[in-house]
Design a protein around this motif. Structure first.
Motif, mmCIF file in Angstrom:
data_model
loop_
_atom_site.group_PDB
_atom_site.id
_atom_site.type_symbol
_atom_site.label_atom_id
_atom_site.label_comp_id
_atom_site.label_asym_id
_atom_site.label_seq_id
_atom_site.Cartn_x
_atom_site.Cartn_y
_atom_site.Cartn_z
ATOM 1 N N TYR A 1 -53.112 -25.952 10.208
ATOM 2 C CA TYR A 1 -52.009 -26.389 9.362
ATOM 3 C C TYR A 1 -51.052 -25.255 8.994
ATOM 4 N N GLY A 2 -51.320 -24.072 9.494
ATOM 5 C CA GLY A 2 -50.384 -22.957 9.330
ATOM 6 C C GLY A 2 -50.213 -22.439 7.924
ATOM 7 N N GLN A 3 -51.236 -22.567 7.089
ATOM 8 C CA GLN A 3 -51.117 -22.075 5.723
ATOM 9 C C GLN A 3 -51.263 -20.555 5.740
ATOM 10 N N ALA A 4 -50.141 -19.879 5.951
ATOM 11 C CA ALA A 4 -50.140 -18.417 6.049
ATOM 12 C C ALA A 4 -48.730 -17.892 5.896
ATOM 13 N N LEU A 5 -48.610 -16.668 5.428
ATOM 14 C CA LEU A 5 -47.327 -16.002 5.394
ATOM 15 C C LEU A 5 -47.547 -14.500 5.409
ATOM 16 N N PHE A 6 -46.478 -13.780 5.746
ATOM 17 C CA PHE A 6 -46.594 -12.327 5.835
ATOM 18 C C PHE A 6 -45.329 -11.660 5.339
ATOM 19 N N GLU A 7 -45.447 -10.378 5.115
ATOM 20 C CA GLU A 7 -44.328 -9.524 4.746
ATOM 21 C C GLU A 7 -44.299 -8.351 5.707
ATOM 22 N N GLY A 8 -43.221 -7.621 5.715
ATOM 23 C CA GLY A 8 -43.092 -6.423 6.527
ATOM 24 C C GLY A 8 -42.483 -5.313 5.692
ATOM 25 N N VAL A 9 -43.180 -4.208 5.600
ATOM 26 C CA VAL A 9 -42.762 -3.064 4.802
ATOM 27 C C VAL A 9 -42.772 -1.849 5.716
ATOM 28 N N LYS A 10 -41.880 -0.900 5.479
ATOM 29 C CA LYS A 10 -41.898 0.328 6.277
ATOM 30 C C LYS A 10 -42.117 1.542 5.382
ATOM 31 N N ALA A 11 -42.904 2.480 5.918
ATOM 32 C CA ALA A 11 -43.131 3.764 5.265
ATOM 33 C C ALA A 11 -42.535 4.850 6.152
ATOM 34 N N PHE A 12 -41.791 5.744 5.555
ATOM 35 C CA PHE A 12 -41.094 6.790 6.302
ATOM 36 C C PHE A 12 -41.559 8.170 5.861
ATOM 37 N N GLN A 13 -41.751 9.043 6.825
ATOM 38 C CA GLN A 13 -42.037 10.445 6.552
ATOM 39 C C GLN A 13 -40.712 11.119 6.167
ATOM 40 N N GLN A 14 -40.683 11.801 5.047
ATOM 41 C CA GLN A 14 -39.473 12.479 4.586
ATOM 42 C C GLN A 14 -39.451 13.921 5.085
ATOM 43 N N ALA B 1 -62.016 -26.443 7.039
ATOM 44 C CA ALA B 1 -61.825 -27.856 6.724
ATOM 45 C C ALA B 1 -61.034 -28.478 7.864
ATOM 46 N N LEU B 2 -61.370 -29.686 8.188
ATOM 47 C CA LEU B 2 -60.590 -30.420 9.176
ATOM 48 C C LEU B 2 -59.990 -31.611 8.453
ATOM 49 N N GLY B 3 -58.785 -31.438 8.028
ATOM 50 C CA GLY B 3 -58.090 -32.460 7.261
ATOM 51 C C GLY B 3 -56.961 -31.796 6.505
ATOM 52 N N LEU B 4 -55.855 -32.482 6.424
ATOM 53 C CA LEU B 4 -54.678 -31.919 5.776
ATOM 54 C C LEU B 4 -54.953 -31.656 4.305
ATOM 55 N N GLY B 5 -54.671 -30.460 3.882
ATOM 56 C CA GLY B 5 -54.866 -30.097 2.483
ATOM 57 C C GLY B 5 -54.863 -28.593 2.328
ATOM 58 N N VAL B 6 -54.850 -28.150 1.097
ATOM 59 C CA VAL B 6 -54.846 -26.729 0.776
ATOM 60 C C VAL B 6 -56.218 -26.143 1.088
#
Length: 183
Positions: A18-31, A101-106
């Motif tokens: 059911y695709g219950q997922a999300l992500f973010e993208g962050v970058k870290a830089f060497q100064q 779980a096999l069935g639509l739901g959280v």
């Protein structure tokens, strides 16, 4: 902290069906002074929790989110590209329904993971300058009242996969999606 890039997850995990997922993208830089700086992770924290709310997932506590980013960067500091290179350490915090779980739901269970990978410049040439772009007509990646700016695995990325396949043999680096206004 784990070194193994594989994880064991139930075949009936909500994320697969059911695709219950999300992500973010962050970058870290060497100064130049050797310090490592993270780019706007406070905004990523707000956005991932907005997405969690939209997908009926538990909010990620602020200290857990930021500590996960700091810890994984610290553990992999030797892989951060040097300041003189046009690269960074890409950090991907993501959360998904991992309960079976096999069935639509959280989902009944959720997993929060943060991974890192050293990356080069996003665009060819390593610097920001004018890029050939394609205006998309007929596709909408972030519709009003839809998934908007949250990176849901099953929605925003579907159109990206399709268009990346189409653009593979063209000269465009990016695609601009036009906001349609309906009366």
């Amino acid at each position: 902290m784990v070194d193994d890039p594989h994880m064991k997850i139930h075949i009936l995990a909500n994320v697969f069906h059911y695709g219950q997922a999300l992500f973010e993208g962050v970058k870290a830089f060497q100064q130049a002074d050797g310090q490592v700086r993270i780019f706007r992770d406070n905004m990523n924290f707000v956005r991932i929790n907005d997405g969690c709310d939209r997908l009926c997932m538990p909010m990620i506590p602020q200290d857990l989110f930021h500590n996960a980013i700091d810890d994984v960067i610290r553990a992999n500091a030797e892989y951060i590209p040097p300041h003189s290179a046009s690269g960074s350490m890409y950090v991907r915090p993501f959360v998904f329904g991992s309960g079976p779980a096999l069935g639509l739901g959280v989902s009944s269970q959720f997993s929060f993971i943060t991974l890192v990978a050293p990356v080069g410049s996003y665009y060819k040439g390593g610097r920001m300058s004018a890029l050939p772009a394609k205006i998309s007509i007929g596709y909408d990646r972030a519709a009003p009242k839809g998934v908007r700016n949250w990176w849901f695995w099953n929605e925003n990325m579907k159109i990206c996969f399709l268009k990346a396949t189409i653009f593979r043999y063209q000269i465009y680096y990016i695609e601009l999606y036009i906001l349609y206004k309906f009366n």
